[in-house]
Scaffold this motif. Structure first.
Motif, PDB file in Angstrom:
ATOM      1  N   GLY A  39       9.340   7.855   2.618  1.00 28.00           N
ATOM      2  CA  GLY A  39       9.267   8.197   4.033  1.00 28.00           C
ATOM      3  C   GLY A  39       9.404   7.008   4.970  1.00 28.00           C
ATOM      4  O   GLY A  39       9.705   5.887   4.571  1.00 28.00           O
ATOM      5  N   ILE A  40       9.167   7.289   6.248  1.00 23.44           N
ATOM      6  CA  ILE A  40       9.214   6.270   7.295  1.00 23.44           C
ATOM      7  C   ILE A  40       7.818   5.680   7.431  1.00 23.44           C
ATOM      8  O   ILE A  40       6.840   6.408   7.610  1.00 23.44           O
ATOM      9  CB  ILE A  40       9.685   6.876   8.624  1.00 23.44           C
ATOM     10  N   VAL A  41       7.735   4.353   7.335  1.00 22.03           N
ATOM     11  CA  VAL A  41       6.449   3.668   7.443  1.00 22.03           C
ATOM     12  C   VAL A  41       6.551   2.554   8.479  1.00 22.03           C
ATOM     13  O   VAL A  41       7.643   2.149   8.882  1.00 22.03           O
ATOM     14  CB  VAL A  41       5.997   3.083   6.083  1.00 22.03           C
ATOM     15  N   THR A  42       5.390   2.044   8.876  1.00 23.46           N
ATOM     16  CA  THR A  42       5.314   0.921   9.808  1.00 23.46           C
ATOM     17  C   THR A  42       4.982  -0.344   9.033  1.00 23.46           C
ATOM     18  O   THR A  42       4.064  -0.347   8.203  1.00 23.46           O
ATOM     19  CB  THR A  42       4.236   1.169  10.873  1.00 23.46           C
ATOM     20  N   VAL A  43       5.742  -1.419   9.288  1.00 22.89           N
ATOM     21  CA  VAL A  43       5.453  -2.710   8.668  1.00 22.89           C
ATOM     22  C   VAL A  43       5.190  -3.744   9.757  1.00 22.89           C
ATOM     23  O   VAL A  43       5.653  -3.615  10.894  1.00 22.89           O
ATOM     24  CB  VAL A  43       6.612  -3.183   7.759  1.00 22.89           C
ATOM     25  N   LEU A  47      12.414   2.577   6.484  1.00 14.96           N
ATOM     26  CA  LEU A  47      12.402   3.500   5.353  1.00 14.96           C
ATOM     27  C   LEU A  47      11.791   2.776   4.161  1.00 14.96           C
ATOM     28  O   LEU A  47      12.082   1.605   3.923  1.00 14.96           O
ATOM     29  CB  LEU A  47      13.824   3.939   4.997  1.00 14.96           C
ATOM     30  N   LYS A  48      10.949   3.482   3.399  1.00 13.42           N
ATOM     31  CA  LYS A  48      10.338   2.873   2.219  1.00 13.42           C
ATOM     32  C   LYS A  48      10.870   3.528   0.949  1.00 13.42           C
ATOM     33  O   LYS A  48      10.798   4.746   0.793  1.00 13.42           O
ATOM     34  CB  LYS A  48       8.817   3.013   2.259  1.00 13.42           C
ATOM     35  N   VAL A  98      -0.401  -0.228   9.052  1.00 15.65           N
ATOM     36  CA  VAL A  98       0.837  -0.780   8.512  1.00 15.65           C
ATOM     37  C   VAL A  98       0.842  -0.601   7.001  1.00 15.65           C
ATOM     38  O   VAL A  98      -0.204  -0.533   6.365  1.00 15.65           O
ATOM     39  CB  VAL A  98       1.027  -2.271   8.884  1.00 15.65           C
ATOM     40  N   ASP A  99       2.023  -0.527   6.429  1.00 15.98           N
ATOM     41  CA  ASP A  99       2.177  -0.240   5.007  1.00 15.98           C
ATOM     42  C   ASP A  99       2.076  -1.489   4.150  1.00 15.98           C
ATOM     43  O   ASP A  99       1.728  -1.418   2.986  1.00 15.98           O
ATOM     44  CB  ASP A  99       3.523   0.443   4.777  1.00 15.98           C
ATOM     45  N   GLU A 141       0.827  -1.187   0.000  1.00 11.74           N
ATOM     46  CA  GLU A 141       0.000   0.000   0.000  1.00 11.74           C
ATOM     47  C   GLU A 141       0.870   1.248   0.000  1.00 11.74           C
ATOM     48  O   GLU A 141       2.071   1.197   0.221  1.00 11.74           O
ATOM     49  CB  GLU A 141      -0.899   0.005   1.233  1.00 11.74           C
ATOM     50  N   ALA A 142       0.247   2.401  -0.200  1.00 11.66           N
ATOM     51  CA  ALA A 142       0.974   3.671  -0.168  1.00 11.66           C
ATOM     52  C   ALA A 142       1.476   3.955   1.230  1.00 11.66           C
ATOM     53  O   ALA A 142       0.936   3.468   2.221  1.00 11.66           O
ATOM     54  CB  ALA A 142       0.041   4.795  -0.630  1.00 11.66           C
ATOM     55  N   ALA A 143       2.554   4.746   1.313  1.00  9.22           N
ATOM     56  CA  ALA A 143       3.129   5.087   2.612  1.00  9.22           C
ATOM     57  C   ALA A 143       2.103   5.826   3.464  1.00  9.22           C
ATOM     58  O   ALA A 143       1.260   6.558   2.964  1.00  9.22           O
ATOM     59  CB  ALA A 143       4.363   5.966   2.404  1.00  9.22           C
TER      60      ALA A 143
END
Length: 199
Positions: free
Chosen positions: A78-82, A93-94, A51-52, A42-44
């Motif tokens: 950017g910074i995302v949560t997985v 980082l994505k 979650v991404d 998914e998008a950031a």
């Protein structure tokens, strides 16, 4: 760190025009293996409750050491949560790479702490491994090396990239990767082996 980041920012800005020209010359190639489609990502998002990733990432990261790493038509999102396979979450980082990836002297490792072994995937010395055939999404815990072959720097969630530039080039690079989706990896002269220990 600020001085280093400022220097990186200036160098990145100077390289942006040349990078745009360089990325337009990337050409696709045939492949040996494929990975999960980037369409599953998914998008950031900045929402810490979300979650991404739709496909869970491994509980532990894998590691890449290389003499060089080039990401073409790169988009830092950017910074995302997985979310990991065991249900935990972590920030990464994505990067979304649409122009292909070149990896000099690829050496990838995965550590199996349960049996005390490290699994290795290594390319032939002096070779360039490639990722082609579509968009690649990278969930990166850290990337360090000499940015543009000159500036020693580390990017991670505490020190994210200061700019979004279309061509990212590192030498003497080390990457801690939570997951990577999409594209097809070709490793010339691939050598697989196992060593004892996870240090």
């Amino acid at each position: 760190m600020k001085d280093t980041t400022d220097t990186a920012t200036e160098a990145a800005a100077d390289a942006t025009k040349a990078a745009a020209d360089a990325t337009s010359s990337a050409s696709p190639s045939t492949s040996a293996s494929s990975s999960t489609s980037a369409d599953d990502c998914e998008a950031a998002t900045d929402d810490v409750s979300g979650v991404d990733n739709k496909v869970a990432v491994a509980d532990d990261p894998w590691y890449l050491s290389a003499s060089s790493l080039t990401l073409k038509s790169a988009d830092y999102q950017g910074i995302v949560t997985v979310k990991t396979a065991d249900g935990k979450t972590k920030k990464v980082l994505k990067y979304v790479i649409s122009g292909g990836t070149d990896i000099g002297d690829l050496h990838q490792t995965v550590k199996d702490k349960t049996i005390g072994k490290t699994y290795h995937v290594q390319a032939a010395s002096g070779s360039t491994s490639t990722i082609r055939g579509g968009t690649t999404t990278m969930y990166t815990e850290s990337i360090s090396g000499n940015l543009f072959g000159l500036i020693p720097i580390t990017f991670d969630v505490d020190n994210p990239p200061p700019l979004n530039i279309p061509l990212i080039y590192f030498t003497n690079v080390k990457v801690v990767q939570a997951a990577q989706f999409g594209g097809t990896l070709h490793v010339p002269g691939m050598h697989l082996y196992t060593t004892d220990g996870t240090g």
